[in-house]
Write an enzyme that holds these catalytic residues in place. Structure first.
Site, mmCIF file in Angstrom:
data_model
loop_
_atom_site.group_PDB
_atom_site.id
_atom_site.type_symbol
_atom_site.label_atom_id
_atom_site.label_comp_id
_atom_site.label_asym_id
_atom_site.label_seq_id
_atom_site.Cartn_x
_atom_site.Cartn_y
_atom_site.Cartn_z
ATOM 1 C CD1 TRP A 1 -0.048 -1.820 2.880
ATOM 2 C CD2 TRP A 1 0.874 0.180 3.248
ATOM 3 N NE1 TRP A 1 0.854 -1.964 3.909
ATOM 4 C CE2 TRP A 1 1.428 -0.741 4.160
ATOM 5 C CE3 TRP A 1 1.317 1.504 3.300
ATOM 6 C CZ2 TRP A 1 2.406 -0.395 5.098
ATOM 7 C CZ3 TRP A 1 2.289 1.856 4.225
ATOM 8 C CH2 TRP A 1 2.818 0.909 5.109
ATOM 9 C CG ASN A 2 5.153 1.261 0.348
ATOM 10 O OD1 ASN A 2 4.740 0.432 -0.458
ATOM 11 N ND2 ASN A 2 6.435 1.525 0.490
ATOM 12 N N PRO B 1 -3.256 -5.123 -6.334
ATOM 13 C CG PRO B 1 -4.622 -3.233 -6.603
ATOM 14 C CD PRO B 1 -4.423 -4.650 -7.093
ATOM 15 C CG ASP B 2 -2.615 -3.343 0.717
ATOM 16 O OD1 ASP B 2 -2.047 -4.278 1.308
ATOM 17 O OD2 ASP B 2 -3.487 -2.612 1.252
ATOM 18 N N GLY C 1 6.896 -6.364 -0.925
ATOM 19 C CA GLY C 1 6.294 -6.430 0.406
ATOM 20 C C GLY C 1 7.353 -6.752 1.439
ATOM 21 C CD GLU D 1 12.630 -4.944 -6.187
ATOM 22 O OE1 GLU D 1 13.282 -4.349 -5.313
ATOM 23 O OE2 GLU D 1 13.107 -5.285 -7.279
ATOM 24 C CD GLU E 1 10.926 -2.451 6.364
ATOM 25 O OE1 GLU E 1 10.241 -3.495 6.402
ATOM 26 O OE2 GLU E 1 11.215 -1.873 5.302
HETATM 27 P P1 NAD Z 1 3.364 -7.488 3.616
HETATM 28 O O1 NAD Z 1 4.423 -8.442 3.248
HETATM 29 O O2 NAD Z 1 2.640 -7.696 4.866
HETATM 30 O O3 NAD Z 1 2.281 -7.451 2.457
HETATM 31 C C1 NAD Z 1 2.600 -7.088 1.134
HETATM 32 C C2 NAD Z 1 1.407 -7.407 0.267
HETATM 33 O O4 NAD Z 1 1.315 -8.812 0.109
HETATM 34 C C3 NAD Z 1 0.108 -6.960 0.934
HETATM 35 O O5 NAD Z 1 -0.688 -6.282 0.006
HETATM 36 C C4 NAD Z 1 -0.521 -8.260 1.396
HETATM 37 O O6 NAD Z 1 -1.934 -8.202 1.393
HETATM 38 C C5 NAD Z 1 -0.003 -9.231 0.359
HETATM 39 N N1 NAD Z 1 0.010 -10.628 0.792
HETATM 40 C C6 NAD Z 1 -0.021 -11.126 2.034
HETATM 41 N N2 NAD Z 1 0.006 -12.479 2.002
HETATM 42 C C7 NAD Z 1 0.050 -12.833 0.706
HETATM 43 C C8 NAD Z 1 0.121 -14.072 0.026
HETATM 44 N N3 NAD Z 1 0.112 -15.239 0.680
HETATM 45 N N4 NAD Z 1 0.183 -14.070 -1.313
HETATM 46 C C9 NAD Z 1 0.207 -12.919 -2.006
HETATM 47 N N5 NAD Z 1 0.137 -11.703 -1.406
HETATM 48 C C10 NAD Z 1 0.069 -11.659 -0.072
HETATM 49 O O7 NAD Z 1 4.016 -6.043 3.564
HETATM 50 P P2 NAD Z 1 3.346 -4.652 3.939
HETATM 51 O O8 NAD Z 1 3.489 -4.417 5.375
HETATM 52 O O9 NAD Z 1 2.002 -4.543 3.334
HETATM 53 O O10 NAD Z 1 4.313 -3.655 3.118
HETATM 54 C C11 NAD Z 1 5.406 -3.080 3.692
HETATM 55 C C12 NAD Z 1 6.660 -3.857 3.353
HETATM 56 O O11 NAD Z 1 6.899 -3.769 1.955
HETATM 57 C C13 NAD Z 1 7.884 -3.298 4.024
HETATM 58 O O12 NAD Z 1 8.671 -4.330 4.519
HETATM 59 C C14 NAD Z 1 8.606 -2.572 2.891
HETATM 60 O O13 NAD Z 1 9.993 -2.423 3.081
HETATM 61 C C15 NAD Z 1 8.272 -3.440 1.732
HETATM 62 N N6 NAD Z 1 8.445 -2.718 0.472
HETATM 63 C C16 NAD Z 1 9.529 -2.989 -0.292
HETATM 64 C C17 NAD Z 1 9.741 -2.285 -1.464
HETATM 65 C C18 NAD Z 1 10.958 -2.540 -2.317
HETATM 66 O O14 NAD Z 1 10.995 -2.073 -3.444
HETATM 67 N N7 NAD Z 1 11.951 -3.249 -1.826
HETATM 68 C C19 NAD Z 1 8.823 -1.305 -1.868
HETATM 69 C C20 NAD Z 1 7.722 -1.061 -1.062
HETATM 70 C C21 NAD Z 1 7.532 -1.772 0.116
#
Ligand code: NAD
Length: 529
Positions: A169-170, A194-195, A244, A266, A398
Site C-alpha cells: 500500500w505504501n 494491489p493492496d 512487500g 522487492e 524495520e
Molecule cells: P506485507 O508483506 O505484509 O504485504 C505485502 C502485500 O502482500 C500486501 O498487500 C498483502 O496483502 C499481500 N500478501 C499477504 N500475504 C500474501 C500471500 N500469501 N500471497 C500474495 N500476497 C500476499 O508487507 P506490507 O506491510 O504490506 O508492506 C510493507 C513492506 O513492503 C515493508 O517491509 C517494505 O519495506 C516493503 N516494500 C519494499 C519495497 C521494495 O521495493 N523493496 C517497496 C515497497 C515496500
C-alpha cells in the site's frame, strides 16, 4: 477529474470522499463474481469511509489470468515499437492526470502531496525510459556458433506469458505502474493485485493504460486480501513480481518454487545514512529530512539509521533535530506539507511500539515521539532517537515509519560495519564532499543501491541502472536492463549449415576428434570468444 474529490481544508463543508460514480467507473472492469463479498476502505487522512470495492475470489483471479493470456497472444506479436508508443502515451497521460492521481494517492496512503508527486514523476520516468530502451534491449542478437560460419545462433527474448504483480500500500501509483510497464513492453499480459488500500489508484493507473491504447483484457486488476486474492495471483501467473515484507516474500517464494516459476522480490530494509566528517552539513540536514521522513518513512529505501562521524556529530545532530521539530505536518490535499499521515492503525501502533520499547530501555527522544490526533487520526510526529542499542527493536527491525536513530561513529570503517550489521541490504547513502572516497565507502556497503549526497531519490530515479535488495531485502532487480529482461525467456535458435556436428562421411571418430582438437587450439589462438 480532481473536482470529484473535495478537500475540507479549502472547503470546510466538504468531506474527503471519492464520488461513488467514479468508484463504479474505476471498478467496472474488475473481474469479481461477488462470491467473496466486497471490501470497504477508509482514508487514513481522516478515518472517513473512502470506497466500497468488489473482491476478486481465487476463481475470479483464474478467470482474469485466462483473459490476460488470451489478449497476450496477439500483444506478443505486435512490434515492440508499437508497444513503446503506448507507453509514451502513458507517460503523457500520467502527467496530464496529475490532480486526480495525487488526490487518490493521498487519500489511499495518507502521504503528503509532494511525496505523492514523487510517484507520478517516477512512473513517467520509467515509461519514457523503457519506451525508448526496450526496442534495442529486446532485439534478437546474433552469436558466433559452435562451428564459426557454419552454426548460426540467434538469441530471442520471448515474453513469460502472464506476469502476476502483487504489491503493498505504501506507493499506490509507483507499484501499480512502474513494474507493469516493462512487463507489458516485453510482450506479457499482467494481472495486478494491489493492496486494498491502494486499489483506486491502481485502477486509475489501469484506466490510463487503456486510454493510451493497451488492448482490452491484457492488464487485469484484481482486488481483495493478500489471501486468497494475492495468493491466487501467485498460484496462476507465469512469473511473479512481489513487493512487500521479507516474511511474506519468503512465503510467496515458496509458492513460486513449488510451481517452478520465476520470481522477483522487492522486500524490506534497514537503511543507513552515513554523514562523513567532511560532509556538507547544510545539504546533509535537508537530505536527512527527505531520507528519513518521505512518505512518513513508509518507503522501503528510507533511512532508519543515521550514522554520524564524531567530528561533526555535535554540530549535525542538533541542526537536524531542530529542523525536524519544525517540519510542517498536514493531512490536507494541498501542497506545502513536509509529512502526512501513516497509512493504517497497524502502522501507527508499530511505530509507537518501537518508540515505547526503545525509551523503556533507555533511549532518549531528541524530538517527536508522540501521536498527533489533532492533525490526523494516524499521524505520528517525525521522531529522532539517541542511545539506541541492540536490545531495542528499532535497532534491527524495520520500523517502516517516521522514526530514525542516530549513532556516533569514529571512522568510515565503523560506519560501514554498522551499515552492514543487518540482515537487510536495500539502500544506503553516504554524505561527503569527496565523491571518490564516497564511492569507495559505498562499494563496501552491502546494499543494492547506495546514494552519494542524496538519500534515495538519486539511485531510485536513475532508472537506467538497476535497483533492488541484497541479503534479505530481495531477489532480482527492477529498473535497468534486468528490470525488463526478467520478464522474458531467452530462446536460442541455432541453424547448422553444410555439415553436421559429427564426423564427415567416411571419417573416423578419432580423426574427427583430432581435427576438432586442432580447431579448438586455433580458435583460442585467434582469440575467438
Ligand atoms: P506485507 O508483506 O505484509 O504485504 C505485502 C502485500 O502482500 C500486501 O498487500 C498483502 O496483502 C499481500 N500478501 C499477504 N500475504 C500474501 C500471500 N500469501 N500471497 C500474495 N500476497 C500476499 O508487507 P506490507 O506491510 O504490506 O508492506 C510493507 C513492506 O513492503 C515493508 O517491509 C517494505 O519495506 C516493503 N516494500 C519494499 C519495497 C521494495 O521495493 N523493496 C517497496 C515497497 C515496500
Amino acid at each position: 477529474m480532481a473536482d470529484v474529490i473535495a478537500d475540507p481544508e479549502t472547503d470546510p463543508a466538504a468531506t474527503y470522499a471519492v464520488d461513488p460514480a467514479r468508484v463504479r467507473a474505476l471498478t467496472a472492469r474488475v473481474i469479481a463474481s461477488g462470491e467473496d463479498g466486497e471490501l470497504r476502505t477508509t482514508t487514513p487522512l481522516t478515518g472517513a469511509p473512502l470506497a466500497v470495492l468488489p473482491v476478486s475470489s481465487a476463481r475470479d483471479v483464474a478467470v482474469a489470468v485466462d483473459a490476460a493470456r488470451v489478449a497476450q497472444q496477439a500483444w506478443a506479436l505486435t512490434p515492440v515499437e508499437h508497444r513503446a508508443a503506448v507507453m509514451l502515451r502513458v507517460h503523457d497521460l500520467l502527467l496530464d492526470r496529475q490532480p486526480e492521481l495525487l488526490d487518490l494517492v493521498q487519500l489511499e496512503s495518507g502521504k503528503a502531496r509532494s511525496h505523492a508527486f514523487e510517484e507520478v514523476a517516477d512512473c513517467a520516468i520509467v515509461a519514457r525510459h523503457y519506451a525508448r530502451r526496450a526496442p534495442a534491449l529486446l532485439r534478437d542478437t546474433k552469436h558466433v556458433g559452435v562451428l564459426p560460419m557454419l552454426s548460426r545462433a540467434v538469441e530471442h527474448h520471448r515474453p513469460k506469458g502472464v506476469v502476476g504483480i502483487v504489491s503493498p500500500w505504501n506507493y499506490p501509483l509507483t507499484l501499480a505502474v512502474s513494474d507493469t510497464i516493462p512487463a507489458l513492453l516485453a510482450g506479457n499480459g499482467v494481472v495486478h493485485r494491489p493492496d486494498s488500500q491502494a486499489s483506486l489508484t491502481a485502477l486509475a493507473g489501469a484506466e490510463i493504460f487503456a486510454e493510451a491504447g493497451l488492448p482490452d483484457g491484457l492488464l487485469q486488476v484484481v482486488l481483495g486480501p493478500g489471501n486468497p486474492t494475492g495468493q491466487a495471483v501467485v498460484d496462476h501467473a507465469d512469473y511473479i513480481s512481489f513487493t512487500g515484507s521479507t516474511a511474506t516474500g519468503r512465503r510467496v517464494a515458496q509458492s513460486a518454487g513449488r510451481r517452478l516459476v520465476g520470481i522477483s522480490l522487492e522486500l524490506g530494509g534497514k537503511n543507513t545514512m552515513y554523514v562523513a566528517a567532511d560532509a556538507n552539513l547544510r545539504r546533509a540536514v535537508d537530505g536527512a529530512v527527505r531520507a528519513c521522513f518521505s512518505s512518513a518513512g513508509q518507503l522501503c529505501v528510507s533511512a532508519e539509521r543515521l550514522v554520524v562521524h564524531a567530528d561533526v556529530y555535535d554540530e549535525f545532530v542538533p541542526r537536524f533535530v531542530e529542523r525536524v521539530s519544525r517540519m510542517r505536518l498536514s493531512t490536507g490535499l494541498h501542497w506545502g506539507a513536509e509529512m502526512g499521515s501513516l497509512a493504517s492503525a497497524e502502522q501507527k501502533d508499530k511505530v509507537l511500539a518501537h518508540i515505547e520499547d526503545a525509551v523503556s530501555k533507555g533511549a532518549r527522544v531528541l524530538t517527536g515521539g508522540r501521536a498527533r490526533p489533532d492533525i490526523g487520526p494516524l499521524v505520528v510526529e517525525p521522531t529522532v532517537l539517541e542511545g539506541v542499542t541492540s536490545a531495542m527493536a528499532c535497532r534491527d527491525e524495520e520500523t517502516f515509519g517516521p522514526l530514525v536513530s542516530v549513532y556516533r561513529v569514529h571512522s568510515d570503517d565503523e560506519a560501514v560495519r554498522l551499515a552492514n550489521d543487518t540482515e537487510f541490504g536495500l539502500n544506503a547513502s553516504v554524505w561527503t564532499r569527496d565523491v571518490r572516497r564516497g564511492r569507495e565507502i559505498a562499494g563496501r556497503i552491502h546494499a543494492g543501491t547506495v546514494n552519494l549526497n542524496e538519500g534515495y531519490a538519486a539511485a531510485w530515479g536513475s532508472v537506467a541502472a538497476p535497483m533492488g535488495g541484497m541479503k534479505s531485502s530481495g531477489l532480482g532487480r527492477r529498473h535497468g536492463r534486468e528490470g525488463l529482461m526478467k520478464y522474458t525467456e531467452s530462446q536460442n535458435i541455432t541453424s547448422q549449415h553444410l555439415v553436421g556436428i559429427a564426423p564427415l562421411a567416411g571419417m573416423s571418430d578419432r580423426a574427427f576428434a583430432r581435427g576438432l582438437t586442432a580447431a579448438l587450439r586455433v580458435m583460442k589462438a585467434v582469440r575467438m570468444k
